[in-house]
Design an enzyme around this catalytic site. Structure first.
Site, PDB file in Angstrom:
ATOM      1  CE1 TYR A 102       1.298  -2.840   9.544  1.00 18.37           C
ATOM      2  CE2 TYR A 102       0.105  -2.049  11.453  1.00 18.37           C
ATOM      3  CZ  TYR A 102       0.107  -2.600  10.191  1.00 18.37           C
ATOM      4  OH  TYR A 102      -1.080  -2.894   9.571  1.00 18.37           O
ATOM      5  CG  HIS A 116      -1.978  -1.109   1.130  1.00 14.82           C
ATOM      6  ND1 HIS A 116      -3.184  -0.962   0.477  1.00 14.82           N
ATOM      7  CD2 HIS A 116      -1.948  -2.384   1.580  1.00 14.82           C
ATOM      8  CE1 HIS A 116      -3.860  -2.096   0.559  1.00 14.82           C
ATOM      9  NE2 HIS A 116      -3.126  -2.981   1.219  1.00 14.82           N
TER      10      HIS A 116
END
Length: 299
Positions: free
Chosen positions: A287, A25
């Site tokens: 992350y 993304h």
């Protein structure tokens, strides 16, 4: 458990993701707006953004590729991430994708599927030992989940994880979310949009004419629905509209000056608890690696 460094390395290799960007993304558009919860949501969950007041939201629509220059006409998953900003300054996030059925149960299988997805022989071997993944991929194919949408504003987005909602008295309910558009083809701008950035251009033109609205739809788990498996298909006991998103403004790129913006579904507030879904629980560690690399990209 797959080492997060290895997971990010392997995904970056598959996606040919350049340094300093998300490995998934990478191409996105930030927008802002507001959210208002429904009375029914307030009765089921004590979280601050579900108590009825208007709260600001930050939204990012995205192309699922790891390339910031990805072609908007290429078949790929699309995403919609929403961060709700509570009155005390804390935030909580929802991440949705255009694929209604998540095809794997573990982070290891997610990375491996990403690696074999474009190699027919390797994909067949992978699915031969994971028949439920084959069923999920077939279901997604039937609804053309990877087809490029006409507009980010007309797509439905499916957050894959379940969460435990708590009332003021502590009563618990497992729920799943769905972001359902109110937009229709009749709402499209008159201009025709083409080219690599057509979805971004279309949203900006649409917002210039008025808000983009979404219903936050919640499925309440039935007695046999599994909140801990991202692949599980719920029958649900009922559905409700938990609130309404009004997206009003196209924002400048929040990351253009090197800032790192993270949408994380494990960022929850009082009244919302995480399931034991292994993909959900893995996200913060992956992350953290991605944030470090985006903050200090290596040539």
């Amino acid at each position: 458990m797959l080492d997060p460094e290895e997971a990010v390395d392997r995904l970056a290799a598959v996606m040919k993701a350049p340094a300093g960007h998300r490995v998934l993304h990478a191409k996105g558009l930030f927008c802002s707006g507001t959210f208002n919860a429904s009375p029914e949501a307030a009765s089921l969950c004590r979280a601050g953004h579900l108590q009825g007041g208007t709260v600001p939201i930050l939204v990012r629509w995205s192309h699922g590729s790891g390339r910031p220059d990805a072609n908007d006409d290429a078949p790929y998953v699309r995403g919609m991430a929403v961060s709700f900003v509570l009155p005390d300054g804390r935030s909580t996030d929802i991440l949705g994708q255009t694929v209604p059925r998540f095809p794997v149960r573990t982070p290891e299988d997610f990375v491996r599927l990403s690696e074999v997805a474009r190699d027919r022989t390797a994909l067949v071997k992978f699915l031969a030992t994971r028949p439920r993944s084959a069923v999920a991929l077939a279901a997604n194919a039937r609804v053309k989940a990877l087809a490029p949408p006409k507009s980010y504003a007309e797509a439905t987005y499916f957050p894959i994880h379940a969460f435990r909602w708590l009332t003021l008295s502590g009563h618990a309910t497992w729920v799943r979310y769905r972001l359902v558009p109110q937009a229709t083809p009749r709402d499209r701008p008159q201009e025709r949009f083409t080219g690599r950035d057509r979805l971004r251009d279309e949203i900006r033109a649409r917002l210039a004419e008025g808000p983009v609205r979404y219903d936050l739809v919640v499925t309440v788990a039935g007695p046999k629905d599994d909140p801990h498996n991202p692949m599980s298909v719920w029958k649900g006991s009922r559905e409700l509209v938990a609130g309404w998103l009004d997206i009003t403004t196209s924002e400048d790129d929040h990351e253009a000056q090197g800032d790192v913006v993270v949408f994380d579904p494990t960022r929850v507030v009082d009244g919302i608890e995480l399931s034991d879904d292994p993909v959900l629980r893995y996200r913060p560690s992956a992350y953290s690696v991605s944030i470090e690399r985006r903050s200090h990209p290596q040539p």
